[in-house]
Design an enzyme around this catalytic site. Structure first.
Site, mmCIF file in Angstrom:
data_model
loop_
_atom_site.group_PDB
_atom_site.id
_atom_site.type_symbol
_atom_site.label_atom_id
_atom_site.label_comp_id
_atom_site.label_asym_id
_atom_site.label_seq_id
_atom_site.Cartn_x
_atom_site.Cartn_y
_atom_site.Cartn_z
ATOM 1 N N ASP A 49 9.590 -21.384 46.686
ATOM 2 C CA ASP A 49 9.843 -22.241 45.528
ATOM 3 C C ASP A 49 9.907 -23.620 45.654
ATOM 4 O OD1 ASP A 49 10.576 -22.604 42.765
ATOM 5 O OD2 ASP A 49 12.796 -22.384 43.187
ATOM 6 N N HIS A 87 22.279 -20.665 46.163
ATOM 7 C CA HIS A 87 21.409 -19.913 47.146
ATOM 8 C C HIS A 87 21.021 -20.503 48.248
ATOM 9 C CE1 HIS A 87 18.535 -21.408 44.176
ATOM 10 N NE2 HIS A 87 18.101 -21.739 45.372
ATOM 11 N N ARG A 191 21.998 -33.741 42.745
ATOM 12 C CA ARG A 191 21.797 -33.039 41.774
ATOM 13 C C ARG A 191 22.411 -31.485 42.149
ATOM 14 N NH1 ARG A 191 16.706 -30.187 38.460
ATOM 15 N NH2 ARG A 191 16.210 -29.331 40.315
ATOM 16 N N ASP A 193 21.958 -27.983 41.710
ATOM 17 C CA ASP A 193 20.796 -27.070 41.196
ATOM 18 C C ASP A 193 21.301 -25.733 40.823
ATOM 19 O OD1 ASP A 193 18.031 -26.729 40.596
ATOM 20 O OD2 ASP A 193 18.361 -25.044 42.174
ATOM 21 N N GLU A 234 23.303 -29.084 36.996
ATOM 22 C CA GLU A 234 21.895 -28.880 36.139
ATOM 23 C C GLU A 234 22.073 -27.534 35.473
ATOM 24 O OE1 GLU A 234 17.926 -26.451 36.565
ATOM 25 O OE2 GLU A 234 19.729 -26.168 37.695
ATOM 26 N N ASP A 292 9.830 -28.251 36.509
ATOM 27 C CA ASP A 292 9.989 -27.045 35.694
ATOM 28 C C ASP A 292 9.184 -27.121 34.375
ATOM 29 O OD1 ASP A 292 11.259 -25.423 37.664
ATOM 30 O OD2 ASP A 292 13.084 -26.181 36.655
ATOM 31 N N ASP A 335 8.355 -16.143 28.886
ATOM 32 C CA ASP A 335 7.976 -17.185 27.934
ATOM 33 C C ASP A 335 9.416 -17.668 27.083
ATOM 34 O OD1 ASP A 335 6.137 -16.626 24.727
ATOM 35 O OD2 ASP A 335 5.883 -18.227 26.060
ATOM 36 N N VAL A 336 10.304 -16.970 26.834
ATOM 37 C CA VAL A 336 11.750 -17.407 26.412
ATOM 38 C C VAL A 336 12.341 -18.616 27.001
ATOM 39 C CG1 VAL A 336 13.213 -15.955 27.504
ATOM 40 C CG2 VAL A 336 13.868 -16.857 25.132
ATOM 41 N N ARG A 392 3.885 -22.677 36.826
ATOM 42 C CA ARG A 392 4.675 -24.006 36.738
ATOM 43 C C ARG A 392 3.669 -24.985 37.552
ATOM 44 N NH1 ARG A 392 10.800 -22.659 38.364
ATOM 45 N NH2 ARG A 392 11.253 -21.352 36.762
#
Length: 482
Positions: A49, A87, A191, A193, A234, A292, A335-336, A392
């Site tokens: 990621d 995480h 931040r 996250d 965030e 993002d 998509d949402v 992304r």
């Protein structure tokens, strides 16, 4: 350490040049007057990621540079860095020890085994279905150890990102040291996250559970506050979450602005945008683009369902139909959740509407952040997204030094830099914000601070942007055409 009320740049450590050394050069060479702060996306060793699956916070990934490189950037720019609350990497020493030794590991209590979460070691499908996730899969992974035994462990996001148990004293022991370490760097803000996913209670959504979420934020702040560092929680969700965070006195994000601005410019109406500007938090970080996608859920109830759909349809049309191609499961996105598209492409690469969008952002209450692709008015990198199968990546093009030297000469980039310099130097932005009366197809916003005043006027049909401001030196109203 007070944050400057100036434009911040969001950037990966290797996206403007190949590493932190070249990034520092680029910042000084091209953007020293346009950028007051830098949100440096994760530069730690990571297994997935693009930095958001950290192995540790002790180190800078050698591919990017060293702590000295981070420090040097932080001495010249307000530095914002990341801490992944939810995480840690599957490849971290903590999880690897747990994987090898199971319950005998000294780090076993850091993780959320189903054996810990449930007396039977199993969680019903009904309870799993209640969990609020962004991925089309259950929120766990199955471990298989060398002896053949299997165990289910909570895992909200990628399988490389293993959730932490924040009720565990061991988790807090390990993480408080990292928080103190990061607070001793030149960073002015950290931040937090994905922190809203860190409240795990079976039978609930496991998302932003109260009062647990406030207790966690207080704990996090306690370890950074002695160093004068701010925290930035965030959350990508309904705007009411940001109002709650702001009401508690924390900084928050304006993730509603990107879709609202698109709706405003696509449909030539300022109604919904002005309603939001009247109630949005004042202590916030504003964005139009980030690493993002463009958030959709963030504007529910600020736009009607019909308005949201019309805006998404506009993105399909103006953004080269990227949503249907690059925002689905095949490209690791739902998509949402978000639409994968650069903001410049979302505005059909129209220089005037793009500058109008940035002017709206810079006049919105809060400290504005500009993503590095947006800084260079970058278009969709369709080839990269096809190559990596990560939607992304359409908005994550890495620029070489040679490319940057060309991109900064584009007229739209030069206009944007001029606008950013104005936002950084005009003292009116430290004062009072007013939404002026104007027809629905126009927008008029004013900032006043003592004898300083700046007024933004935008024709939402022709995308003509004009700023009138009182220049103290000239004792006159000066027109700034963006």
């Amino acid at each position: 350490m007070t944050l400057k009320n100036e434009v911040q740049l969001i950037v990966y450590p290797d996206s403007l040049g190949g590493d932190l050394v070249e990034l520092h050069y680029v910042l000084r060479r091209y953007f020293s007057s346009a950028v007051g702060g830098v949100h440096l996306l994760p530069f730690y060793p990571s297994s997935a990621d693009r930095g958001f699956a950290p192995l540790t916070y002790d180190e800078v990934d050698p591919a990017f540079g060293t702590w000295r490189d981070v420090d040097l950037i932080g001495r010249e720019f307000d530095l914002v860095i990341d801490f992944m609350v939810n995480h840690i990497s599957r490849m971290s020493v903590y999880f690897q020890d747990y994987l090898e030794k199971g319950s005998d590991s000294e780090f076993a209590d850091m993780f959320l085994s189903f054996n810990k979460l449930s007396p039977t070691g199993e969680i019903s499908q009904a309870d799993l279905a209640k969990v609020y996730t962004r991925k089309p899969r259950p929120p766990y992974t199955v471990l298989q150890r060398a002896d053949g035994s299997k165990e289910k462990v909570w895992c909200t996001f990628d399988y490389e990102q293993i959730d932490l148990d924040w009720d565990s004293p061991k988790t807090r022991e390990v993480m408080r040291r990292y928080l103190i370490l990061l607070s001793r760097t030149p960073a002015k803000m950290i931040r937090m996250d994905a922190f809203a996913y860190s409240t795990i209670e079976i039978g609930t959504t496991c998302f932003f559970l109260e009062p647990q979420v406030w207790q966690l934020l207080e704990w996090l702040q306690d370890y950074v506050a002695p160093f004068g560092v701010e925290i930035l929680p965030e959350v990508h969700e309904h705007y009411s979450y940001h109002q709650k965070i702001s009401a508690k006195g924390y900084w928050t994000y304006d993730f509603s602005l990107p879709m609202l601005v698109l709706n405003t410019l696509y449909h030539h109406t300022s109604r919904a945008l002005k309603q939001w500007l009247a109630i949005c938090p004042r202590k916030q970080i504003t964005t139009l683009d980030t690493h993002d996608g463009i958030g959709v859920v963030d504007v529910q109830d600020l736009l009607t369902a019909e308005e949201i759909q019309r805006t998404l349809d506009g993105l399909d049309e103006k953004g080269a139909n990227t949503r249907k191609i690059f925002s689905g499961p095949e490209y690791q996105n739902l998509d949402v959740y978000q639409v994968n598209c650069t903001y410049y492409s979302a505005l059909e690469c129209n220089d005037d509407s793009y500058i109008a969008a940035r002017a709206i952002q810079f006049f919105t209450p809060g400290i504005p952040q500009v993503y590095y692709v947006g800084l260079l008015a970058g278009e969709n990198d369709i080839e990269l997204a096809k190559q990596t199968k990560n939607g992304r990546d359409i908005n994550r093009h890495n620029y070489t030094l040679d490319e940057i030297a060309v991109e900064v000469q584009k007229p739209v980039v030069r206009r944007l830099l001029r606008l950013m310099q104005f936002r950084n130097t005009c003292r009116a932005f430290g004062g009072q914000f007013t939404i002026e009366d104007a027809p629905d197809d126009h927008l008029k916003l004013t900032w006043s601070n003592g004898d300083q005043q700046a007024t933004l006027r935008i024709d939402l049909v022709g995308y003509v942007t004009r700023i009138d401001y009182f220049d103290e030196a000239k004792q006159a109203i000066v027109e700034f055409v963006a």
